[in-house]
Design an enzyme around this catalytic site. Sequence first.
Site, short mmCIF file in Angstrom:
data_model
loop_
_atom_site.label_atom_id
_atom_site.label_comp_id
_atom_site.label_asym_id
_atom_site.label_seq_id
_atom_site.Cartn_x
_atom_site.Cartn_y
_atom_site.Cartn_z
N GLU A 29 0.83 -1.19 0.00
CA GLU A 29 0.00 0.00 0.00
C GLU A 29 0.87 1.25 0.00
O GLU A 29 1.90 1.30 0.68
CB GLU A 29 -0.90 0.03 1.24
CG GLU A 29 -1.87 -1.13 1.32
CD GLU A 29 -2.64 -1.21 2.62
OE1 GLU A 29 -3.53 -2.05 2.74
OE2 GLU A 29 -2.34 -0.40 3.53
N HIS A 83 -0.16 -2.55 13.55
CA HIS A 83 -1.30 -3.46 13.61
C HIS A 83 -1.05 -4.61 14.57
O HIS A 83 -1.08 -5.79 14.18
CB HIS A 83 -1.59 -4.03 12.21
CG HIS A 83 -1.82 -2.98 11.17
ND1 HIS A 83 -1.20 -3.00 9.93
CD2 HIS A 83 -2.59 -1.87 11.19
CE1 HIS A 83 -1.59 -1.95 9.23
NE2 HIS A 83 -2.44 -1.25 9.97
N ASN A 136 -5.46 -4.50 6.27
CA ASN A 136 -5.47 -3.69 7.48
C ASN A 136 -6.56 -4.22 8.40
O ASN A 136 -7.65 -4.56 7.95
CB ASN A 136 -5.74 -2.23 7.12
CG ASN A 136 -4.81 -1.73 6.03
OD1 ASN A 136 -4.86 -2.20 4.90
ND2 ASN A 136 -3.97 -0.78 6.35
#
Length: 522
Positions: free
Chosen positions: A376, A455, A494
């Site tokens: 990304e 994350h 995500n």
Amino acid sequence: MSGVIKRRQFIRATLAATASIGVSKIASATYRGEECVEALVIGSGFGGAVAALRLGEAGIKTIVLERGRRWPITAAGNTFSTYQNPDGRSTWLSPTTVIFNQVPIDIYTGVLDVKVGDGIIAYRGAGVGGGSLVYNAVSYQPTKELFYQVFPRSIKYEELDKVYYPRVRSVLKPSPIPDDILKTDYYLASRILLEQAAKAGLKARKLDVAVDWDIVRQEIAGKKVPSAIAGQAYYGLNSGAKNSLDRNYLSRAEATKKVEIRPLHVVNTIEEYHAGRYRVTCNQIDERGVVLAKKSFICRYLFLAAGSIGTTELLLRAKHNGTLGRLNNQVGKLWGTNGDGISAIVTSNQTNATLGGPASVVIEDFDNPIAPLVIEQLPFPIVPQGVLAPLSLAIAKPEGYLTYNTSTQSANLFWPKDSANNQKITQANQYTYQRLNQANGTTFGAPLDFSATAHPLGGATMGAVCNTYGKVHGYSNLFVVDGSLIPGSTACTNPSLTIAALAERCMDRFLNKKLPESMEWE
């Protein structure tokens, strides 16, 4: 009508289980100076926000305890700190900023926190809205095939796909970047990544992003302070372009008049009280971190949503201190980084990679012969012209763990960065980036970096500490509804959308199931 049915089912079940004390008395009375409430939610990120809204809609008196402060968007466009002039608003109770150029700041209850572990650094949000204040607003659904490389088959992907992912999207309202915005100079880096992927024969597309693109247009027109277009995602967007949880799930929860959010309440302990109830103690602090008062709450239903690090630390402390003595030995295990990695690609052309946020495009290399991954384009404020710094996500195995440190009374984090699976992810990244480099004449500007994650996932995972509906094994009325429930990865995406979807699933189960008197859900 469905909300009425849920409320009736909940009341019938609750009254049956608590006939001797009465829910109305719990909700309105205090017990030995302690505040009592039907439901208590710890944390206001993606799991806690979902729990708060659904509890409120069902008419259940609920308090949400959030360690951080509120961050209302001001008309002057100065709610958050900026990268150019960072101050205490940027960082949680730290004398320095924790990302990019680390500079001295006043100690303040800022939006971004860091957990420094052995082999990894984990970033997390702090404030009403949790991680949604500092994330890139990506709402990314995993494919069915990759989903089942992580999650058990007992979770029906079709149900998530048809019910829970759409439900979350209906609240967050994510959408792809419009072409007129993508064509601007601010999003040059995103266009470059799309072009490079096409030349390399890799699939690339726009991401769904929880952003109000009309506000981004106002930024471009000079009618709003430059925020998204300036890449200011990680300290919050001063223009108000980001659809953070305080502006949807949490505001809707408060609108039910059944949910009260208590900012600047740092939870210390959780313990089983009696008859399936729980006591939670916390410090109420000011915006400098000074303790103003010590508070205690008694609740019938306790939902843990303090994030992977926060929830796991609370459970580890409770297990060590014996306040939740039936917790099993899986608490703290099966933790992972979601496969987060950063690269630097030298293009020799202008890139504007510090601008154009939040993230807007993705390369999906699911056919990578080594391991599936995605790349990304994110805005990075310290990247020079001629360089891209994309984020890659892969399927990290839950090989990390947290343990309780008795001297600091906090959790220590460990990550085997050189494990076989992590080496495999590195090789998979090298394979994809080499395809990009060979097709585009670009080069690596720096080694792949897997030393940090935005994350963190796991620590109180389904199948180990909880069932797939978040109910903690061995305890009635105790639930985990955040990223700590997930074993280390959300399958090349995500995590926010999947965390919220699983929380919606947990809350449906909680509100719809006619509970037996024992309140056990195994």
